[in-house]
Each structure stands twice: as structure tokens, then as C-alpha cells.
Design an enzyme around this catalytic site. Structure first.
Site, short mmCIF file in Angstrom:
data_model
loop_
_atom_site.label_atom_id
_atom_site.label_comp_id
_atom_site.label_asym_id
_atom_site.label_seq_id
_atom_site.Cartn_x
_atom_site.Cartn_y
_atom_site.Cartn_z
N CYS A 85 0.86 -1.18 0.00
CA CYS A 85 0.00 0.00 0.00
C CYS A 85 0.90 1.23 0.00
CB CYS A 85 -0.91 -0.03 1.23
SG CYS A 85 -2.03 1.38 1.22
N HIS A 87 0.04 4.66 -0.14
CA HIS A 87 -0.32 5.72 0.81
C HIS A 87 -0.07 5.22 2.23
CE1 HIS A 87 -4.19 3.91 2.16
NE2 HIS A 87 -4.02 4.72 3.18
N HIS A 205 -8.35 -3.70 -8.01
CA HIS A 205 -8.32 -2.23 -7.99
C HIS A 205 -8.61 -1.76 -9.42
CE1 HIS A 205 -5.94 -3.08 -4.38
NE2 HIS A 205 -6.14 -1.82 -4.00
N ASP A 231 -10.21 5.52 -3.23
CA ASP A 231 -9.00 6.05 -2.61
C ASP A 231 -9.04 7.58 -2.65
OD1 ASP A 231 -6.40 6.64 -1.78
OD2 ASP A 231 -5.59 4.83 -2.72
N CYS A 235 -3.44 7.08 -4.87
CA CYS A 235 -3.13 5.65 -4.74
C CYS A 235 -1.67 5.38 -5.18
CB CYS A 235 -4.09 4.78 -5.56
SG CYS A 235 -3.91 3.03 -5.20
N GLY A 236 -0.86 5.01 -4.21
CA GLY A 236 0.57 4.79 -4.50
C GLY A 236 0.81 3.62 -5.43
N THR A 237 0.15 2.49 -5.15
CA THR A 237 0.35 1.33 -6.04
C THR A 237 -0.33 1.58 -7.38
OG1 THR A 237 -1.50 0.23 -4.90
CG2 THR A 237 0.71 -0.37 -4.20
O1 PYC Z 1 -1.87 3.86 -1.95
O2 PYC Z 1 -1.31 1.90 -2.77
C1 PYC Z 1 -2.11 2.66 -2.22
C2 PYC Z 1 -3.43 2.13 -1.84
C3 PYC Z 1 -3.94 0.89 -2.09
C4 PYC Z 1 -5.22 0.86 -1.54
C5 PYC Z 1 -5.47 2.09 -0.97
N1 PYC Z 1 -4.37 2.86 -1.16
#
Ligand code: PYC
Length: 309
Positions: A85, A87, A205, A231, A235-237
Site C-alpha cells: 500500500c 499511501h 483495484h 482512494d 493511490c501509490g500502487t
Molecule cells: O496507496 O497503494 C495505495 C493504496 C492501495 C489501496 C489504498 N491505497
């Protein structure tokens, strides 16, 4: 259980800092399996209402198996467990700094899908160097109930994403219901039609893109998470998966900044370096803010001791 809540560009993270389950020794995969089978009630109690919310991502800190990592981290949400994850990693880094457990500079977190580096730039700003990310399939068309044919790319950014360039409606919070139900329909169609990630992993996702609102950004997104919440951050991923697609299309050179705007207008700035095997290694910069230090209480006679499932 003592928890610290933060939000990363609007998206909440709850880190269990004391009193969480002891998942024993063994690799991160074995520990997440133990969390799932023996302590799923803890996941629910921490994340679900009345103590949590659908948007919340939880993080359980554990002893790392590697000596070069500051901690191991297992991420979880309202439906289950996340490989990585973005974030949440920023939230964990800011929380560890809040507790005085890490200082400025680079620390490493061990996750079930690999080691990520977090560079604490100031009390709130962190750059996460994510796990290698790649596009698996380009222009996959799926028949979606109520939407017709929807085309997108399948990419890995630490979780599996389906990235759709044409959003079904404007990426505005006033369209949250429409965006959520469209993304859920896409997720369902992918599952029903047997379309998954490279390892058969579920694509849980969904990401829609549009032009940014702010002149300083490159793109705006709406990202639906596995449990049906969107999100609040970019979303980082998901931004990692986006970079993998841009790199594969020759649209973004290594070390070039990409500013991804979320549906609430918050931002991550991202860039990548090339990995050995055609994948990329994305770095995502964003801010997190601690917003609560709490003790969660689960009374034996509370009918919602394990959350409202
Ligand atoms: O930021 O990767 C992310 C993430 C995944 C699900 C919610 N945020």
C-alpha cells in the site's frame, strides 16, 4: 490495542503500534496467512465500523525477517489483506517518525510483496520507492453490464490494477456513486470473465483517468479499492501501475516527474528508474499527517466487538 491514525493526501491509515496479534516467526507470507486464519477478527475490529470505516487501511507492524529493514508491515482493509500500500507506507513512515522510531533519510519496510524504501524528507513528506512494477497486458476489452465494452490495461504496482483511460463520467466527488458502481461493475466483469493478473491474482483495484483540474498536474484519477471504497489519495500502487503503462508506451522517460491528482484534488509526484527485467521501480512522493492516537476497546459484551461485518 493502541493505534495511530494518519491520512496520506486524504486517505486514512491506522497503524497498530501496541497490542496487535503476535504472528510468530516465519516469512511475511506465512505471517499474513496466520493473520488471515487466526486473527481475522482483529482486522475486522480495527477497520470496520463502529471503530473504523470502509476507506481505512490498517497496518500491523511486526519484526522484519531482514536485518536491513526497520520493520515488517502487513496491510489490511475492510475485505482482507493488501500486498502493498503506497499511501499506507507513507502513513507508516510518518507514524514511525512521530514515535521517534525512524529519523530523516531512508528506512526500509518489509512487506509480503517485497522490500520498499521510505525516505523521510521532513515530518510529513515521504518518498516511497515501491516494488518493481510492470504492465502485464495492454488494451484488454471486457463486456461490462450497464457500460458495454470497456478497454483497459492490466498492470502490477504492488496490487493488480485495471487502468481505464476513458472514465464513464466526470472525475468529480459529486459523481462518487456513479464512479463507484461503474468501477465495481468492471471489477465484477473481470472476475466473472476469468481475467486476472499474471499469477492469476484477482484484479481488485480499478482506475479511471481524466485530464487534471490543476495546471501543475499531469492526470486525474479515481481508484476503487477492493472493499468498494474509493482512494482519497491518488493511490501509490495505482500511480506505480500507471507509470508502468506510461513507460511501456514510451510516454514517460525515466527520472521524469509525473504528477497524479486524486478525485479530491490531492497529489502524488512520481518518477521511475528502470529495473533489470523490463519492469520499472517507481518512487512516489506524498504527505501524511498524524490525526489521532487512540486506544481501541473491544468489550466482551459488545455485540459489535468484531465490527459490523
Ligand atoms: O496507496 O497503494 C495505495 C493504496 C492501495 C489501496 C489504498 N491505497
Amino acid at each position: 490495542m493502541r493505534v495511530i491514525d494518519s491520512h496520506t493526501e486524504g486517505e486514512p491509515t491506522r497503524v497498530i503500534v501496541e497490542g496487535g496479534p503476535d504472528l510468530g516467526a516465519g516469512g511475511m507470507d506465512a505471517r499474513i496467512a496466520r493473520f488471515r486464519t487466526a486473527y481475522d477478527d482483529v482486522r475486522k475490529a480495527v477497520i470496520l465500523e463502529p471503530r473504523g470505516s470502509d476507506a481505512l487501511v490498517g497496518a500491523l507492524l511486526c519484526e522484519p525477517t531482514r536485518t536491513d529493514c526497520a520493520t515488517g508491515v502487513l496491510f489490511f482493509n475492510n475485505t482482507g489483506y493488501l500486498g502493498m500500500c503506497g499511501h499506507g507506507s507513507i502513513g507508516v513512515a510518518v507514524t514511525l517518525a512521530w514515535l521517534g522510531r525512524i529519523g530523516r533519510g531512508v528506512s526500509r519496510l518489509e512487506t509480503p510483496v517485497g522490500v520498499v524504501a521510505v525516505d523521510l524528507i521532513d515530518d510529513n513528506t515521504v518518498t516511497v520507492e515501491n516494488v518493481p512494477s510492470y504492465r502485464y497486458r495492454q488494451d484488454v476489452t471486457v463486456e461490462v453490464a450497464g457500460l458495454g465494452r470497456v478497454t483497459g490495461d492490466i498492470a502490477w504496482g504492488g496490487n493488480w490494477f485495471f487502468l481505464v483511460k476513458e472514465a464513464p463520467c466526470p472525475l468529480e466527488l459529486t459523481y462518487e456513486r456513479e464512479l463507484t458502481s461503474a468501477a465495481l461493475a468492471v471489477m465484477r466483469a473481470l472476475r466473472d470473465q476469468g481475467i486476472g493478473g499474471r499469477d492469476g491474482g484477482e484484479i481488485d483495484h480499478i482506475e479511471f483517468f481524466a485530464e487534471p483540474h490543476d495546471a501543475g498536474a499531469d492526470s486525474r484519477n479515481f481508484v476503487l479499492c477492493p472493499g468498494g471504497a474509493y482512494d482519497r489519495s491518488p493511490c501509490g500502487t495505482g500511480t506505480s501501475a500507471k507509470l508502468a503503462c506510461l513507460a511501456a508506451d514510451g510516454l514517460l522517460a525515466p527520472a521524469t516527474d509525473w504528477v497524479q491528482e486524486s478525485v479530491i484534488g490531492s497529489r502524488f509526484t512520481a518518477r521511475y528508474r528502470l529495473a533489470d527485467d523490463g519492469a520499472i521501480v517507481p518512487s512516489i512522493t506524498g504527505r501524511a499527517f498524524v490525526c489521532a492516537e487512540t486506544t481501541l476497546v473491544r468489550q466482551d459484551n459488545d455485540p459489535f466487538r468484531d465490527g459490523i461485518a
